[in-house]
Design an enzyme around this catalytic site. Structure first.
Site, PDB file in Angstrom:
ATOM      1  N   HIS A 111       0.852  -1.196   0.000  1.00 13.32           N
ATOM      2  CA  HIS A 111       0.000   0.000   0.000  1.00 13.32           C
ATOM      3  C   HIS A 111       0.889   1.248   0.000  1.00 13.32           C
ATOM      4  CE1 HIS A 111      -3.418   2.538   0.571  1.00 13.32           C
ATOM      5  NE2 HIS A 111      -4.227   1.549   0.915  1.00 13.32           N
ATOM      6  N   HIS A 158       3.055 -19.497 -14.950  1.00 14.20           N
ATOM      7  CA  HIS A 158       1.955 -18.709 -15.518  1.00 14.20           C
ATOM      8  C   HIS A 158       1.833 -17.373 -14.791  1.00 14.20           C
ATOM      9  CE1 HIS A 158       0.751 -22.409 -17.540  1.00 14.20           C
ATOM     10  NE2 HIS A 158       0.755 -23.010 -16.365  1.00 14.20           N
ATOM     11  N   HIS A 191      -3.261  -8.098 -14.005  1.00 15.08           N
ATOM     12  CA  HIS A 191      -4.538  -7.377 -14.081  1.00 15.08           C
ATOM     13  C   HIS A 191      -4.680  -6.670 -15.429  1.00 15.08           C
ATOM     14  CE1 HIS A 191      -7.777  -4.641 -13.434  1.00 15.08           C
ATOM     15  NE2 HIS A 191      -7.000  -3.589 -13.319  1.00 15.08           N
ATOM     16  N   HIS A 237      -8.891  -8.107 -24.471  1.00 11.91           N
ATOM     17  CA  HIS A 237      -9.502  -8.027 -25.798  1.00 11.91           C
ATOM     18  C   HIS A 237     -10.931  -8.550 -25.783  1.00 11.91           C
ATOM     19  CE1 HIS A 237     -10.396  -9.471 -29.924  1.00 11.91           C
ATOM     20  NE2 HIS A 237      -9.720  -8.408 -30.291  1.00 11.91           N
ATOM     21  N   ASN A 272     -11.639  -4.360 -19.343  1.00 12.15           N
ATOM     22  CA  ASN A 272     -11.179  -4.267 -17.957  1.00 12.15           C
ATOM     23  C   ASN A 272     -12.360  -4.581 -17.052  1.00 12.15           C
ATOM     24  OD1 ASN A 272     -10.323  -3.589 -15.412  1.00 12.15           O
ATOM     25  ND2 ASN A 272      -9.512  -1.582 -15.957  1.00 12.15           N
TER      26      ASN A 272
END
Length: 496
Positions: A303, A387, A391, A420, A424
């Site tokens: 943070h 993998h 985001h 795609h 988002n």
């Protein structure tokens, strides 16, 4: 004269030197123990069975000493197993697939923009430029209220979107896992910008008639990284509540947050954010070990809210005309980079092999003592993970992380394709990406997955999962009807 071929021998030698170094450092304990074991074996062979028997008979064991030693061993074992953290399993998850009636092709989006912003052609042109470079495809979806001209962002339509997304994801999770509503012990719902009363978690409890003693939580205002914050909260709760199931619901409700003004910094989210949601079942029950897909290994949260620029880089506020929107700062990517740097500094020692940690330490010492201008060593996280789920906040976010972490196009394929196909989808985007990897048949037993998310505040959160079993290609889910078309080529600019 024939073309001179590049000299590959040096690079090949360097590659094998690096591989040899990695193997040596990562297995240094084995290489140290082998000579010791050989020496002990030779000494035992030299002594012979008679000498070994005499040596054993010469040892005297007192009954009190044996009992005390046994008690001590049992006590240490009891303390160890009682203090050992409970294993948290991800049994399964489900992603919401928007109906085709909510689809927003580029032409529809731009037509609505021209009609809604007819008095501000520059704002329309700005949205078109953003959309051309966004990395989004023609099948992303917006909620029904946004399809009206002008949009109708009422409380009723916002609740309608929340019910559609959350209940659809929950129904899919119940169907996939066989979970019954009464078996849910912990419920966590995260939605950043829509926080009605009663809460979204109460809405879920009412719909499925969950138990009266359920531990429910509703997280809001925590941005796109709230999904991993929910996972972290569920992990902590499952550590203190044995034999429990936790359901995490991650979503973002678009309807009440679609900006209808002219500020460019606030128009940007309109071009990127789309409908989406996911429901995840976590459990600490040992009976779930065999069928669980993943095991939670680490959650690391960073943070940067103490810094004023970081705090205000994603900020909900009113424009000059009093219209509320989310303002995205020009410093966003630089702040995200700093947050990522802090996060990987914490997660690196937990996941990186010894060879990478040693190189990083030596470079750090060299910069401090010898030459501060030395280029800092970026650890090779490909040694730690098979993998990556980054985001899908936008093309720039994925590009920046690919560059900073030195990842290949294949490593960020899931993130680019999720952006795609679905846009988002905020905190749920990580689960669309994970489902993409599974749908491609790439997830094998023992594979490690790194989920990275950013959120307002400013936060960078990471979760590390280990695959519990080789996962068969799913026959349902959000990618079921289109995975055969992916990956697709995404041009730098799509001319509209």
């Amino acid at each position: 004269m024939p073309p001179i071929l590049p000299e590959f021998s040096n690079s090949v030698r360097l590659k094998y030197v690096k591989l040899g170094y990695q193997y040596l450092v990562n297995h240094i304990l084995i290489f140290t123990l082998i000579p010791i074991m050989i020496a002990v074996s030779i000494e035992l062979l030299r002594l012979g069975p008679d000498e070994i028997l005499k040596l054993w008979n010469s040892l005297h064991f007192d009954l009190v000493q044996v009992l005390c030693s046994s008690f001590l061993i049992i006590f240490i074992a009891t303390v160890y197993f009682s203090s050992k953290p409970r294993t948290i399993f991800l049994v399964d998850y489900a992603c919401f697939k928007p109906p085709v009636t909510c689809r927003v092709p580029f032409s529809t989006f731009m037509e609505h923009s021209r009609l809604n912003l007819r008095d501000s052609p520059k704002s329309v042109e700005f949205q078109m430029r953003i959309l051309e470079r966004s990395g989004l495809g023609e099948e992303t979806c917006l909620p029904p209220a946004i399809h009206y001209i002008p949009p109708k962002p009422t409380m009723e339509t916002a609740r309608g979107e929340a019910e559609l997304v959350i209940f659809s994801a929950m129904d899919s999770l119940f169907e996939k896992t066989g979970l019954k509503p009464k078996d849910i012990d912990i419920l966590i719902v995260n939605c950043s910008l829509f926080s009605p009363t009663p809460s979204l978690s109460a809405m879920v409890i009412n719909k499925y008639k969950l138990r009266s003693n359920i531990k429910s939580f509703n997280l809001s205002g925590m941005g796109c990284s709230a999904g991993l914050i929910s996972i972290d909260l569920a992990r902590d709760l499952l550590q203190v509540h044995p034999n429990s199931n936790a359901v995490v619901v991650s979503t973002e409700i678009i309807t009440p947050n679609y900006y209808q003004g002219n500020e460019r910094a606030m128009l940007l989210p309109n071009c990127l954010f789309r409908m989406g949601g996911a429901a995840i079942l976590l459990s600490n029950r040992r009976s779930e070990r065999r069928r669980a897909k993943y095991r939670l290994v680490h959650v690391v949260r960073t943070h940067k809210g103490a810094d004023d620029k970081a705090y205000r880089c994603v900020f909900e506020e009113e424009d000059k005309e009093g219209k509320v929107g989310i303002s995205l700062s020009k410093d966003l990517m630089a702040i995200a980079g700093e947050a990522l740097k802090s996060n990987i500094t914490t997660i690196g020692p937990l996941v990186l092999p010894a060879s990478e940690q040693l190189l990083f330490l030596l470079t750090l010492i060299g910069r401090k003592i010898c030459n501060p201008k030395w280029k800092p060593y970026i650890p090779d996280f490909k040694q730690a993970f098979e993998h990556f789920c980054i985001h899908a906040g936008g093309r720039a976010v994925i590009d920046e992380l690919q560059k900073n972490l030195q990842l290949s196009a294949e490593h960020v394929e899931a993130s680019r394709m999720a952006l795609h196909r679905f846009g988002n989808t905020s905190s749920s985007s990580l689960w669309y990406e994970l489902n993409y990897i599974e749908s491609k048949g790439k997830m094998k037993k023992g594979d490690r997955v790194w989920q990275i998310a950013f959120g307002s505040g400013f936060k960078c959160n990471s979760a590390v999962w280990k695959c519990n079993k080789s996962i068969k290609t799913p026959v349902d889910g959000p990618w079921a009807d289109c995975i055969h078309r992916y990956p697709v080529h995404i041009p730098e600019i799509v001319k509209l």
